[in-house]
Write a protein that holds these residues in place. Structure first.
Motif, PDB file in Angstrom:
ATOM      1  N   ARG A  99       0.663  -1.081  -0.137  1.00  7.81           N
ATOM      2  CA  ARG A  99      -0.092   0.001   0.025  1.00  7.81           C
ATOM      3  C   ARG A  99       0.797   1.329  -0.156  1.00  7.81           C
ATOM      4  N   SER A 100       1.732   1.216   0.947  1.00 10.83           N
ATOM      5  CA  SER A 100       2.588   2.565   0.967  1.00 10.83           C
ATOM      6  C   SER A 100       3.693   2.605  -0.277  1.00 10.83           C
ATOM      7  N   ASN A 101       3.956   1.461  -1.128  1.00 11.69           N
ATOM      8  CA  ASN A 101       4.589   1.687  -2.326  1.00 11.69           C
ATOM      9  C   ASN A 101       3.697   1.727  -3.489  1.00 11.69           C
ATOM     10  N   GLY A 102       2.299   2.292  -3.573  1.00  7.65           N
ATOM     11  CA  GLY A 102       1.544   2.390  -4.424  1.00  7.65           C
ATOM     12  C   GLY A 102       1.423   1.056  -5.198  1.00  7.65           C
ATOM     13  N   TRP A 103       1.193  -0.020  -4.419  1.00 12.43           N
ATOM     14  CA  TRP A 103       0.900  -1.512  -4.899  1.00 12.43           C
ATOM     15  C   TRP A 103       1.768  -1.964  -5.973  1.00 12.43           C
ATOM     16  N   ARG A 104       3.175  -1.709  -5.361  1.00 13.80           N
ATOM     17  CA  ARG A 104       4.153  -2.246  -6.252  1.00 13.80           C
ATOM     18  C   ARG A 104       5.084  -2.911  -5.265  1.00 13.80           C
ATOM     19  N   LYS A 105       5.993  -3.943  -5.914  1.00 18.92           N
ATOM     20  CA  LYS A 105       6.849  -4.566  -4.862  1.00 18.92           C
ATOM     21  C   LYS A 105       8.020  -3.875  -4.875  1.00 18.92           C
ATOM     22  N   LYS A 110      -3.211  -7.304  -8.004  1.00 22.57           N
ATOM     23  CA  LYS A 110      -3.554  -5.790  -7.303  1.00 22.57           C
ATOM     24  C   LYS A 110      -4.863  -5.613  -6.801  1.00 22.57           C
ATOM     25  N   GLU A 111      -6.142  -5.779  -7.759  1.00 23.24           N
ATOM     26  CA  GLU A 111      -7.418  -5.218  -7.444  1.00 23.24           C
ATOM     27  C   GLU A 111      -7.914  -6.078  -6.262  1.00 23.24           C
ATOM     28  N   LEU A 112      -7.637  -7.336  -6.334  1.00 21.50           N
ATOM     29  CA  LEU A 112      -8.089  -8.130  -5.220  1.00 21.50           C
ATOM     30  C   LEU A 112      -7.483  -7.632  -3.801  1.00 21.50           C
ATOM     31  N   TRP A 113      -6.149  -7.660  -3.758  1.00 25.34           N
ATOM     32  CA  TRP A 113      -5.479  -7.034  -2.624  1.00 25.34           C
ATOM     33  C   TRP A 113      -6.058  -5.631  -2.202  1.00 25.34           C
ATOM     34  N   GLN A 114      -6.395  -4.956  -3.094  1.00 19.48           N
ATOM     35  CA  GLN A 114      -6.761  -3.513  -2.883  1.00 19.48           C
ATOM     36  C   GLN A 114      -8.297  -3.541  -2.005  1.00 19.48           C
ATOM     37  N   GLN A 115      -9.070  -4.601  -2.651  1.00 16.90           N
ATOM     38  CA  GLN A 115     -10.263  -4.801  -1.859  1.00 16.90           C
ATOM     39  C   GLN A 115     -10.297  -5.374  -0.498  1.00 16.90           C
ATOM     40  N   VAL A 116      -9.274  -6.461  -0.387  1.00 12.57           N
ATOM     41  CA  VAL A 116      -8.895  -7.014   0.784  1.00 12.57           C
ATOM     42  C   VAL A 116      -8.415  -5.903   2.031  1.00 12.57           C
TER      43      VAL A 116
END
Length: 166
Positions: free
Chosen positions: A109-115, A124-130
């Protein structure tokens, strides 16, 4: 850590959003998945418990998705059943899910959804929903566990995915 019964188990605190002012409700989501070869269909099954009382079981299947996508979808469906402001423990025998929840979610989240290498995370979309659903809860724990309930849910997930007409 290895328990006396030979089952593997470890727990990580994921989020503690607010100080505990009063007794909050505690829920446990135990989830497993089963996939056909080449991800033609993937079934998932979950049990939601409050304290020692099982509230219910959910299961479903999706065509052409991976086990990780199925597990994330199942977690989303389960979190929608849990009241806002609760303490939630998510239990699975899938290291990707538990490590994602326990080690990486806040970093992603803090890295803008990047590794850390700058590449976008998978699903990404599923992790953002979670993440959005977890932010409405007071505290979240992720537990890796491979025990009888997880194995029972695996069988239910397998049944869910075999109901599909191939």
């Amino acid at each position: 850590m290895l328990l006396d019964d030979g089952f593997s188990c470890y727990t990580m605190l994921v989020i503690n959003n607010t100080p505990r002012k009063h007794m909050t409700r505690q829920f446990r989501i135990t989830i497993a998945a089963s996939a056909l070869k080449s991800s033609v269909a993937t079934g998932w099954a979950a049990s939601i418990s409050e304290g020692f009382d099982t509230m219910g079981e959910l299961s479903d299947w999706e065509p052409s998705i991976t086990m990780n996508e199925a597990l994330l979808t199942g977690i989303i469906r389960c979190l929608l059943e849990v009241p806002v402001g609760s303490e939630v423990e998510i239990i699975s025998n899938n290291a990707y899910i538990i490590d994602g929840l326990g080690k990486y979610l806040l970093v992603w989240r803090s890295n803008g959804w990047r590794k850390s290498d700058g590449k976008p995370i998978a699903h990404k979309e599923l992790w953002q929903q979670v993440d959005a659903l977890l932010l409405s809860q007071q505290a979240i724990k992720a537990t890796y566990q491979d025990d009888g309930l997880v194995r029972q849910l695996f069988k239910i997930a397998k049944t869910a995915r075999t109901k599909m007409d191939l």
